[in-house]
Design an enzyme around this catalytic site. Structure first.
Site, PDB file in Angstrom:
ATOM      1  N   ARG A 105       5.177   6.776  13.579  1.00 60.28           N
ATOM      2  CA  ARG A 105       5.172   7.321  12.220  1.00 60.28           C
ATOM      3  C   ARG A 105       4.613   8.740  12.203  1.00 60.28           C
ATOM      4  O   ARG A 105       3.587   9.027  12.829  1.00 60.28           O
ATOM      5  CB  ARG A 105       4.315   6.441  11.295  1.00 60.28           C
ATOM      6  CG  ARG A 105       4.506   6.757   9.825  1.00 60.28           C
ATOM      7  CD  ARG A 105       3.526   5.976   8.971  1.00 60.28           C
ATOM      8  NE  ARG A 105       2.261   6.673   8.821  1.00 60.28           N
ATOM      9  CZ  ARG A 105       1.143   6.120   8.351  1.00 60.28           C
ATOM     10  NH1 ARG A 105       1.149   4.833   8.004  1.00 60.28           N
ATOM     11  NH2 ARG A 105       0.033   6.816   8.215  1.00 60.28           N
TER      12      ARG A 105
ATOM     13  N   HIS B  33       0.822  -1.209   0.000  1.00 66.11           N
ATOM     14  CA  HIS B  33       0.000   0.000   0.000  1.00 66.11           C
ATOM     15  C   HIS B  33       0.855   1.257   0.000  1.00 66.11           C
ATOM     16  O   HIS B  33       2.039   1.231   0.314  1.00 66.11           O
ATOM     17  CB  HIS B  33      -0.929   0.017   1.216  1.00 66.11           C
ATOM     18  CG  HIS B  33      -0.221   0.114   2.539  1.00 66.11           C
ATOM     19  ND1 HIS B  33       0.469  -0.950   3.098  1.00 66.11           N
ATOM     20  CD2 HIS B  33      -0.083   1.143   3.414  1.00 66.11           C
ATOM     21  CE1 HIS B  33       0.992  -0.574   4.251  1.00 66.11           C
ATOM     22  NE2 HIS B  33       0.686   0.699   4.470  1.00 66.11           N
TER      23      HIS B  33
ATOM     24  N   HIS C 114       4.726   0.095   0.237  1.00 68.03           N
ATOM     25  CA  HIS C 114       5.484  -0.641   1.243  1.00 68.03           C
ATOM     26  C   HIS C 114       4.626  -1.744   1.855  1.00 68.03           C
ATOM     27  O   HIS C 114       3.397  -1.753   1.741  1.00 68.03           O
ATOM     28  CB  HIS C 114       6.030   0.297   2.328  1.00 68.03           C
ATOM     29  CG  HIS C 114       4.986   1.120   3.016  1.00 68.03           C
ATOM     30  ND1 HIS C 114       4.410   2.233   2.439  1.00 68.03           N
ATOM     31  CD2 HIS C 114       4.414   0.999   4.246  1.00 68.03           C
ATOM     32  CE1 HIS C 114       3.534   2.766   3.279  1.00 68.03           C
ATOM     33  NE2 HIS C 114       3.510   2.024   4.374  1.00 68.03           N
TER      34      HIS C 114
ATOM     35  N   ASP D 266       0.411   5.093   1.795  1.00 68.45           N
ATOM     36  CA  ASP D 266      -0.355   5.592   2.938  1.00 68.45           C
ATOM     37  C   ASP D 266      -1.455   6.570   2.538  1.00 68.45           C
ATOM     38  O   ASP D 266      -1.267   7.435   1.681  1.00 68.45           O
ATOM     39  CB  ASP D 266       0.579   6.286   3.932  1.00 68.45           C
ATOM     40  CG  ASP D 266       1.546   5.318   4.603  1.00 68.45           C
ATOM     41  OD1 ASP D 266       1.142   4.164   4.844  1.00 68.45           O
ATOM     42  OD2 ASP D 266       2.692   5.711   4.870  1.00 68.45           O
TER      43      ASP D 266
END
Length: 285
Positions: free
Chosen positions: A276, A107, A261, A109
């Site tokens: 994150r 995917h 990723h 983000d």
């Protein structure tokens, strides 16, 4: 020696590529210190060239993590996922013997936003003794490797994106249908190009992903599903990938506009704690 390598060398930095096309470690920079203009520009160019850059041994505070990410743009807060207490812009991603990793889908983000993120900066707080690597895929290469027939079929098309699995998670946590409806209004399903043009490099990248893309507009559902399966599979081609093994205080900074990723969920029941920070992007074209 190319221009970026010369620029980094002048700054006392070293670039160590992981593969020929995607992923490079940057050595010699201390992210606990504010970036000067030259270093910031060099790191941004490294990100554009390599799609994801990595830093080792960065024992930084949350404030320093945020400051580094802010050097590259405005930050966003994730509306669904848990954040670090007191820091709405810091997404807390923790898995242990009570919570198996769920990020093991290719995917990019927050493509369910009208303006998906520019990039993400992920810091390893605690890592398993083995496992829990993150894989990254070069979506320029994924597009360029398609057949001419597939390129012609997807040229100019858009796809619908949605936060489907987050909606399921909200219901499991007891969110009411009225609350779900409010989220739907706040985050309507956007249509993004199947192939986006990177706003800084001008290169074309495949921009559909298995986590958040629902369908290709204008195709019947069977053909849309068949074509999306083919496009999703491009991220899994090893020649388009790099793989990063985490250590405590390692940091990855990736370009969501040019990469996807996949966090390997092979470490259960060990602990993996990550934080994150996500940088606001623009509307894909």
């Amino acid at each position: 020696m190319n221009q970026l390598t010369r620029q980094l060398n002048v700054l006392g930095l070293e670039l160590a590529p992981l593969t020929p096309t995607i992923g490079a470690e940057v050595h010699g920079v201390d992210l606990a210190r504010p970036l000067d203009a030259q270093t910031q520009a060099a790191l941004r160019q490294a990100l554009l060239d390599w799609k994801v850059i990595f830093f080792r041994d960065q024992d930084i505070t949350t404030e320093q993590h945020l400051a580094f990410a802010r050097a590259f743009g405005e930050l966003e807060a994730h509306p669904f996922a848990p954040h670090k207490p007191g820091y709405p812009e810091v997404l807390a991603i923790t898995h242990d013997d009570k919570s198996r990793g769920r990020e093991n889908t290719w995917h990019s983000d927050v493509t369910w936003r009208l303006e998906p993120s520019l990039g993400s900066v992920l810091r390893a707080v605690e890592v398993p003794p083995v496992g829990g690597d993150t894989l990254f895929a070069d979506m320029y290469a994924a597009y360029e490797g398609l057949s001419d027939e597939i390129k012609a079929e997807i040229d100019g098309r858009t796809a619908v994106h949605d936060f489907t699995h987050f909606r399921r998670g909200l219901r499991k946590k007891g969110a009411s249908e009225a609350e779900i409806e409010a989220f739907d209004k706040a985050y309507p399903r956007p249509e993004h190009p199947v192939v986006r043009t990177h706003p800084e490099t001008g290169r074309k990248a495949l921009y559909v992903n298995a986590a958040f893309t629902l369908s290709i507009v204008g195709l019947d559902q069977d053909r849309s599903d068949e074509l999306l399966r083919h496009l999703y599979a491009q991220a899994a081609i090893p020649e388009y990938q790099c793989r990063f093994r985490w250590e405590p205080n390692s940091i990855a900074f990736w370009d969501n506009r040019a990469s996807q990723h996949y966090a390997a969920s092979d470490y259960f029941p060990a602990v993996r704690r990550m934080e994150r920070v996500t940088i606001v992007g623009d509307r894909p074209v």
